[in-house]
Scaffold this motif. Structure first.
Motif, mmCIF file in Angstrom:
data_model
loop_
_atom_site.group_PDB
_atom_site.id
_atom_site.type_symbol
_atom_site.label_atom_id
_atom_site.label_comp_id
_atom_site.label_asym_id
_atom_site.label_seq_id
_atom_site.Cartn_x
_atom_site.Cartn_y
_atom_site.Cartn_z
ATOM 1 N N ILE A 116 0.858 -1.182 0.000
ATOM 2 C CA ILE A 116 0.000 0.000 0.000
ATOM 3 C C ILE A 116 0.895 1.233 0.000
ATOM 4 O O ILE A 116 2.060 1.170 0.392
ATOM 5 C CB ILE A 116 -0.949 0.032 1.225
ATOM 6 N N PRO A 117 0.412 2.388 -0.435
ATOM 7 C CA PRO A 117 1.247 3.589 -0.507
ATOM 8 C C PRO A 117 1.688 4.070 0.875
ATOM 9 O O PRO A 117 0.853 4.239 1.772
ATOM 10 C CB PRO A 117 0.327 4.628 -1.165
ATOM 11 N N PRO A 118 2.976 4.288 1.075
ATOM 12 C CA PRO A 118 3.450 4.813 2.361
ATOM 13 C C PRO A 118 3.073 6.271 2.581
ATOM 14 O O PRO A 118 3.040 6.743 3.710
ATOM 15 C CB PRO A 118 4.970 4.666 2.261
ATOM 16 N N ARG A 119 2.820 6.990 1.481
ATOM 17 C CA ARG A 119 2.416 8.390 1.567
ATOM 18 C C ARG A 119 1.136 8.587 0.754
ATOM 19 O O ARG A 119 0.788 7.752 -0.092
ATOM 20 C CB ARG A 119 3.529 9.300 1.035
ATOM 21 N N THR A 120 0.454 9.689 0.997
ATOM 22 C CA THR A 120 -0.842 9.913 0.354
ATOM 23 C C THR A 120 -0.777 10.867 -0.829
ATOM 24 O O THR A 120 -1.820 11.286 -1.332
ATOM 25 C CB THR A 120 -1.852 10.469 1.384
ATOM 26 N N THR A 121 0.420 11.214 -1.294
ATOM 27 C CA THR A 121 0.526 12.077 -2.469
ATOM 28 C C THR A 121 0.053 11.312 -3.697
ATOM 29 O O THR A 121 0.126 10.077 -3.754
ATOM 30 C CB THR A 121 1.969 12.539 -2.683
ATOM 31 N N ASP A 122 -0.436 12.051 -4.689
ATOM 32 C CA ASP A 122 -0.911 11.413 -5.920
ATOM 33 C C ASP A 122 0.177 10.570 -6.572
ATOM 34 O O ASP A 122 -0.085 9.471 -7.067
ATOM 35 C CB ASP A 122 -1.404 12.472 -6.911
ATOM 36 N N ALA A 123 1.418 11.076 -6.586
ATOM 37 C CA ALA A 123 2.522 10.358 -7.227
ATOM 38 C C ALA A 123 2.819 9.048 -6.514
ATOM 39 O O ALA A 123 3.000 8.003 -7.149
ATOM 40 C CB ALA A 123 3.773 11.234 -7.262
ATOM 41 N N CYS A 124 2.857 9.090 -5.185
ATOM 42 C CA CYS A 124 3.142 7.871 -4.418
ATOM 43 C C CYS A 124 2.039 6.844 -4.601
ATOM 44 O O CYS A 124 2.307 5.651 -4.804
ATOM 45 C CB CYS A 124 3.316 8.211 -2.938
ATOM 46 N N VAL A 125 0.788 7.274 -4.553
ATOM 47 C CA VAL A 125 -0.344 6.355 -4.705
ATOM 48 C C VAL A 125 -0.344 5.719 -6.100
ATOM 49 O O VAL A 125 -0.456 4.501 -6.249
ATOM 50 C CB VAL A 125 -1.678 7.085 -4.445
ATOM 51 N N ALA A 126 -0.219 6.553 -7.141
ATOM 52 C CA ALA A 126 -0.255 6.042 -8.514
ATOM 53 C C ALA A 126 0.920 5.114 -8.796
ATOM 54 O O ALA A 126 0.749 4.031 -9.370
ATOM 55 C CB ALA A 126 -0.256 7.208 -9.495
#
Length: 260
Positions: A90-100
């Motif tokens: 799962i994404p460690p951060r919630t930024t769009d770049a990290c999630v995508a």
């Protein structure tokens, strides 16, 4: 879409025995003939020596057959890809770049874990999620081959194929990962339809059965670690993880991936 992703936290035994009895019977007959010929009971070649020699030849034959089987297995193993650790579940951060990029890294790993494309995406995911790289500092992000990584809100793989279509995701080969309530394996076969799950060889199973089959091949420790990463999530990231484990298990069973 990003807000949604952020919120989903044999041979028969008797046959072999009869063959062995036949061999011992033949040896015994030869020994008896030798006794009769000498007349004084002094056998030129002791019976125990004859039996031992016969057993030695039989053992040698079995050994060589086993060696051939081992060499064939080793050959298949050398041709198989090594099972390396997957990206963050799962994404460690919630930024769009990290999630995508976390979604793209897992999808690319699922598609081909040892490809250069998979490594490129995972490297960029690590930079976006764990490094100091920010979306503001990226400008128009590009891959090492100078292809666009993102145009507007649409993300692309290094081979130029779009990673997403509307709210749904694609494999680097252009096939759908998910569409509506359906999920798919990299070869296009259905992994989940509505509430039903399927193995990569198209057998309908329960969710627990799918996990049991996958973990038996991938390894229970690896499975437990991966599922613990997902935690209580029951949406996008869990489904992607379950499909990833099922697909890896099938590849290991078929000898395409070496789990050691």
């Amino acid at each position: 879409m990003m807000s949604e992703l952020n919120g989903w936290r044999s041979p028969k035994p008797w046959h072999k025995q009869s063959h062995k009895s036949w061999r011992y019977g033949l040896v015994g007959t030869i020994a008896l003939l030798l006794t009769v010929v000498t007349g004084d009971g002094a056998i030129a070649f002791p019976l125990s020596h004859i039996i031992q020699t016969a057993e030695t030849h039989q053992s040698d034959d079995a050994y060589h057959k086993n060696q051939i089987i081992i060499r064939r297995r080793d050959s298949r193993r050398r041709q198989a890809e090594s099972l390396r650790r997957p990206p963050d579940a799962i994404p460690p951060r919630t930024t769009d770049a990290c999630v995508a990029l976390t979604a793209m890294a897992n999808i690319a790993y699922l598609w081909d874990l040892s490809s250069e494309l998979s490594e490129d995406v995972e490297g960029r995911q690590f930079a976006a999620c764990w490094g100091r790289e920010t979306e503001e500092s990226q400008g128009v992000p590009q891959w090492p081959n100078r292809r666009a990584m993102r145009v507007g809100s649409t993300w692309y793989y290094p081979n130029g194929r779009s990673a997403q279509f509307s709210d749904y995701w694609n494999y680097p080969n252009g096939r759908s990962v998910n569409f509506g309530d359906s999920w798919y394996y990299p070869n296009g076969r259905t992994a989940r339809f509505d509430s039903y799950w399927y193995t990569p060889n198209r057998r309908r199973v329960s969710e627990d059965e799918l996990l049991a089959i996958a973990c038996a091949e991938v390894g229970r420790r690896r499975c437990a670690e991966r599922l613990n990463e997902v935690g209580s999530d029951s949406g996008f990231w869990y489904n992607l993880t379950l499909i990833q484990l099922a697909w890896l298990g099938e590849q290991i069973e078929e000898g395409r991936i070496d789990p050691d």
